[in-house]
Scaffold this motif. Structure first.
Motif, short mmCIF file in Angstrom:
data_model
loop_
_atom_site.label_atom_id
_atom_site.label_comp_id
_atom_site.label_asym_id
_atom_site.label_seq_id
_atom_site.Cartn_x
_atom_site.Cartn_y
_atom_site.Cartn_z
N ALA A 1 -1.83 -5.83 1.80
CA ALA A 1 -2.94 -4.91 1.57
C ALA A 1 -4.27 -5.65 1.70
O ALA A 1 -4.36 -6.85 1.39
CB ALA A 1 -2.82 -4.29 0.18
N ARG A 2 -5.29 -4.96 2.15
CA ARG A 2 -6.60 -5.58 2.30
C ARG A 2 -7.15 -5.95 0.92
O ARG A 2 -7.12 -5.13 0.00
CB ARG A 2 -7.56 -4.62 3.00
CG ARG A 2 -8.91 -5.26 3.33
CD ARG A 2 -9.73 -4.37 4.21
NE ARG A 2 -10.10 -3.13 3.53
CZ ARG A 2 -10.86 -2.19 4.08
NH1 ARG A 2 -11.29 -2.32 5.33
NH2 ARG A 2 -11.16 -1.10 3.41
N PRO A 3 -7.64 -7.17 0.75
CA PRO A 3 -8.17 -7.58 -0.56
C PRO A 3 -9.30 -6.66 -1.01
O PRO A 3 -10.11 -6.20 -0.20
CB PRO A 3 -8.67 -9.01 -0.32
CG PRO A 3 -7.90 -9.48 0.88
CD PRO A 3 -7.69 -8.27 1.73
N ARG B 1 -9.76 -7.94 -7.38
CA ARG B 1 -8.86 -8.86 -6.69
C ARG B 1 -7.98 -9.60 -7.70
O ARG B 1 -6.79 -9.82 -7.47
CB ARG B 1 -9.65 -9.86 -5.84
CG ARG B 1 -10.30 -9.24 -4.61
CD ARG B 1 -10.66 -10.30 -3.58
NE ARG B 1 -11.68 -11.22 -4.06
CZ ARG B 1 -12.99 -11.01 -3.92
NH1 ARG B 1 -13.44 -9.89 -3.35
NH2 ARG B 1 -13.86 -11.89 -4.36
#
Length: 216
Positions: free
Chosen positions: A119-121, A128
């Motif tokens: 998954a995109r940070p 995060r």
């Protein structure tokens, strides 16, 4: 004044006191926090992201409380007995923390799943960190012991484990049954009695004055 993120987390925790997590609606949380839904999604990405942030905040608040208690002046054994009492009381009052400490998550609580691999940070640094997932019970116990002075870290771990045994298996209320106590709601749990606290303090006095050793 709390930030939008804190206001949303407060709203989520308040909603969780009245309904299961599956019934908590993002639009309602945004309205309760007086922010837009876009702000909510900018902060957390999704409802799962909000759940991870809520669980992470509970863990952080717990460790902050631990550090404050351990910094108080006084004999280590007494300090650790107070810590054990505090853990029992706080776990009884805060279901998410109780689940973090015991690993017993029920359907009413947010699922403690880390973000899916690949998954995109998240754009928000705090998110995060939350997306990495919550600490396991053993990790939280170790983190608690690490807050203590090295000379009595072993005693601190023992105090935590004694407290957790009380959280997992609270004493049977007077006139009750074992089955009834096992299913009791947190509000009916008995706090540690002075006699139990004195026993803990005696054990910890030995632990904190003997040569340091590694607990099995």
């Amino acid at each position: 004044m709390p930030t939008a993120r804190e206001a949303l987390l407060d709203a989520a925790l308040a909603a969780l006191a009245h309904r299961p997590w599956s019934a908590v609606r993002m639009a309602d949380l945004a309205a309760a926090a007086r922010v837009s839904r876009q702000t909510l999604y900018n902060e957390f990405g999704s409802k799962d992201g909000l759940a991870r942030a809520l669980v992470r905040r509970e863990a952080d608040a717990y460790l902050q409380g631990v550090r404050k208690l351990l910094a108080a002046p006084g004999p280590p054994a007494r300090t650790l007995a107070v810590l054990a009492e505090w853990i029992v009381a706080r776990a009884a009052a805060r279901p998410v923390l109780r689940a973090l400490l015991t690993g017993a998550w029920d359907a009413r609580l947010p699922a403690p799943r880390p973000a899916r691999p690949g998954a995109r940070p998240a754009a928000v640094p705090a998110q995060r960190r939350a997306d990495a997932g919550p600490p396991a019970p053993g990790e939280l116990v170790a983190a608690t012991a690490a807050c203590a002075d090295e000379s009595w870290a072993t005693g601190c771990e023992l105090a935590v484990r004694i407290a957790l045994s009380h959280v997992v298996a609270p004493p049977v209320p007077y006139g009750g049954t074992a089955a009834g106590a096992q299913c009791a709601e947190p509000e009916s749990w008995s706090p540690m009695t002075p006699a139990i606290t004195r026993v803990i303090e005696t054990i910890l006095r030995v632990e904190t004055t003997s040569p340091r050793k590694t607990m099995p």
